[in-house]
Design a protein around this motif. Structure first.
Motif, PDB file in Angstrom:
ATOM      1  N   VAL A  77      12.671  17.709  82.311  1.00  0.00           N
ATOM      2  CA  VAL A  77      13.394  16.786  81.430  1.00  0.00           C
ATOM      3  C   VAL A  77      12.718  16.753  80.066  1.00  0.00           C
ATOM      4  CG1 VAL A  77      14.233  15.287  83.286  1.00  0.00           C
ATOM      5  CG2 VAL A  77      12.116  14.723  82.136  1.00  0.00           C
ATOM      6  N   ARG A  83      16.954  13.920  78.839  1.00  0.00           N
ATOM      7  CA  ARG A  83      17.945  14.972  79.047  1.00  0.00           C
ATOM      8  C   ARG A  83      17.361  15.992  80.019  1.00  0.00           C
ATOM      9  NH1 ARG A  83      18.570  17.434  73.935  1.00  0.00           N
ATOM     10  NH2 ARG A  83      19.608  15.516  73.305  1.00  0.00           N
ATOM     11  N   THR A  86      22.384  15.038  86.975  1.00  0.00           N
ATOM     12  CA  THR A  86      21.822  16.380  86.826  1.00  0.00           C
ATOM     13  C   THR A  86      22.912  17.446  86.742  1.00  0.00           C
ATOM     14  OG1 THR A  86      21.561  16.601  89.223  1.00  0.00           O
ATOM     15  CG2 THR A  86      19.665  15.820  87.970  1.00  0.00           C
ATOM     16  N   ARG A  94      16.732  19.487  81.714  1.00  0.00           N
ATOM     17  CA  ARG A  94      16.684  20.890  81.286  1.00  0.00           C
ATOM     18  C   ARG A  94      17.243  21.708  82.448  1.00  0.00           C
ATOM     19  NH1 ARG A  94      10.857  22.228  79.327  1.00  0.00           N
ATOM     20  NH2 ARG A  94      11.951  24.096  78.651  1.00  0.00           N
ATOM     21  N   HIS A  95      18.512  22.067  82.335  1.00  0.00           N
ATOM     22  CA  HIS A  95      19.225  22.676  83.460  1.00  0.00           C
ATOM     23  C   HIS A  95      18.558  23.939  83.996  1.00  0.00           C
ATOM     24  CE1 HIS A  95      22.596  19.982  83.701  1.00  0.00           C
ATOM     25  NE2 HIS A  95      22.693  20.008  82.379  1.00  0.00           N
ATOM     26  N   LEU A 134      13.834  11.851  75.130  1.00  0.00           N
ATOM     27  CA  LEU A 134      14.356  11.691  73.779  1.00  0.00           C
ATOM     28  C   LEU A 134      13.833  10.429  73.108  1.00  0.00           C
ATOM     29  CD1 LEU A 134      18.058  12.698  74.459  1.00  0.00           C
ATOM     30  CD2 LEU A 134      16.150  14.145  73.748  1.00  0.00           C
ATOM     31  N   ALA A 141      24.632  16.399  82.908  1.00  0.00           N
ATOM     32  CA  ALA A 141      23.802  16.000  81.762  1.00  0.00           C
ATOM     33  C   ALA A 141      23.647  17.141  80.777  1.00  0.00           C
ATOM     34  CB  ALA A 141      22.443  15.534  82.253  1.00  0.00           C
ATOM     35  N   TRP A 181      20.750   9.041  70.429  1.00  0.00           N
ATOM     36  CA  TRP A 181      20.040   9.704  71.519  1.00  0.00           C
ATOM     37  C   TRP A 181      21.059  10.123  72.559  1.00  0.00           C
ATOM     38  CZ3 TRP A 181      15.532   5.674  72.133  1.00  0.00           C
ATOM     39  CH2 TRP A 181      14.659   5.800  71.053  1.00  0.00           C
ATOM     40  N   ASP A 182      21.350  11.398  72.603  1.00  0.00           N
ATOM     41  CA  ASP A 182      22.358  11.942  73.496  1.00  0.00           C
ATOM     42  C   ASP A 182      21.698  12.430  74.784  1.00  0.00           C
ATOM     43  OD1 ASP A 182      24.796  12.866  74.454  1.00  0.00           O
ATOM     44  OD2 ASP A 182      24.588  14.803  73.444  1.00  0.00           O
ATOM     45  N   GLY A 183      21.562  11.530  75.717  1.00  0.00           N
ATOM     46  CA  GLY A 183      20.945  11.854  76.996  1.00  0.00           C
ATOM     47  C   GLY A 183      21.330  10.797  78.005  1.00  0.00           C
ATOM     48  N   GLN A 184      20.670  10.828  79.129  1.00  0.00           N
ATOM     49  CA  GLN A 184      20.942   9.868  80.195  1.00  0.00           C
ATOM     50  C   GLN A 184      20.005   8.675  80.060  1.00  0.00           C
ATOM     51  OE1 GLN A 184      23.501  10.151  82.224  1.00  0.00           O
ATOM     52  NE2 GLN A 184      23.972  12.068  81.213  1.00  0.00           N
TER      53      GLN A 184
END
Length: 175
Positions: free
Chosen positions: A73, A33, A172, A35-36, A76, A175, A13-16
């Motif tokens: 966001v 994660r 933010t 969403r920029h 995940l 990420a 899981w590649d997120g914060q």
């Protein structure tokens, strides 16, 4: 928190990692994660996270809200630390409806096929993790969210997680 970071890494899981999330009596860690594009738009337009769950119930009333904020966001997965596998299914509970859910057991927890079989059946992931070293993925969690559909609770949780990410601006930005 190290234990949860190792578990998230083992799951891919590649997120914060957002530790200590507590909503409606459930206590867990989330991996999300940002969403920029949505975050930038919401920031420019002054659309802060909406944390009042009552406000979300009014979304079903089109006359009340003709515009809804897009979720900033992606969730995940959910990590739930438990000390014994016998508590795992209850610990995940309704969290299974929101995202893949994995329980994090101590690294030295014995493998018990009968309890793992039930967890696998329900799609609950199992990770053995300690504070040191890599975690061991025992059962990969399944994403069962499509079976349950979206919910106002799930959408509100995304706002809570967005708020928690905003408490740490470095998350933010990178990420």
């Amino acid at each position: 928190m190290q234990q949860l970071q190792h578990a998230a890494r083992a799951l891919g899981w590649d997120g914060q990692l957002i530790p200590d999330v507590e909503v409606l009596g459930a206590r867990f860690a989330a991996v999300a994660r940002i969403r920029h594009d949505v975050h930038q738009w919401r920031s420019r337009h002054g659309w802060a996270p909406e944390l009042n769950p009552t406000w979300f119930r009014s979304w079903s009333e089109p006359s009340t809200h003709d515009h809804l904020p897009v979720a900033a966001v992606d969730l995940l997965g959910v990590l739930v630390p438990v000390s014994h596998a016998r508590n795992a299914l209850q610990a995940c509970g309704t969290l299974l409806t929101l995202a893949p859910c994995a329980v994090v057991l101590p690294a030295d927890h014995p493998y018990q096929p009968w309890s793992m079989l039930e967890l696998d059946y329900y799609g609950v992931g199992v990770v053995n993790a300690d504070f040191e070293g890599p975690a061991d993925l025992v059962i990969a969690p399944e994403d069962r969210t499509a079976e349950f559909g979206s919910s106002m609770f799930g959408r509100w949780l995304l706002e809570v997680l967005y708020s928690k990410l905003l408490e740490h601006p470095q998350l933010t930005e990178n990420a």
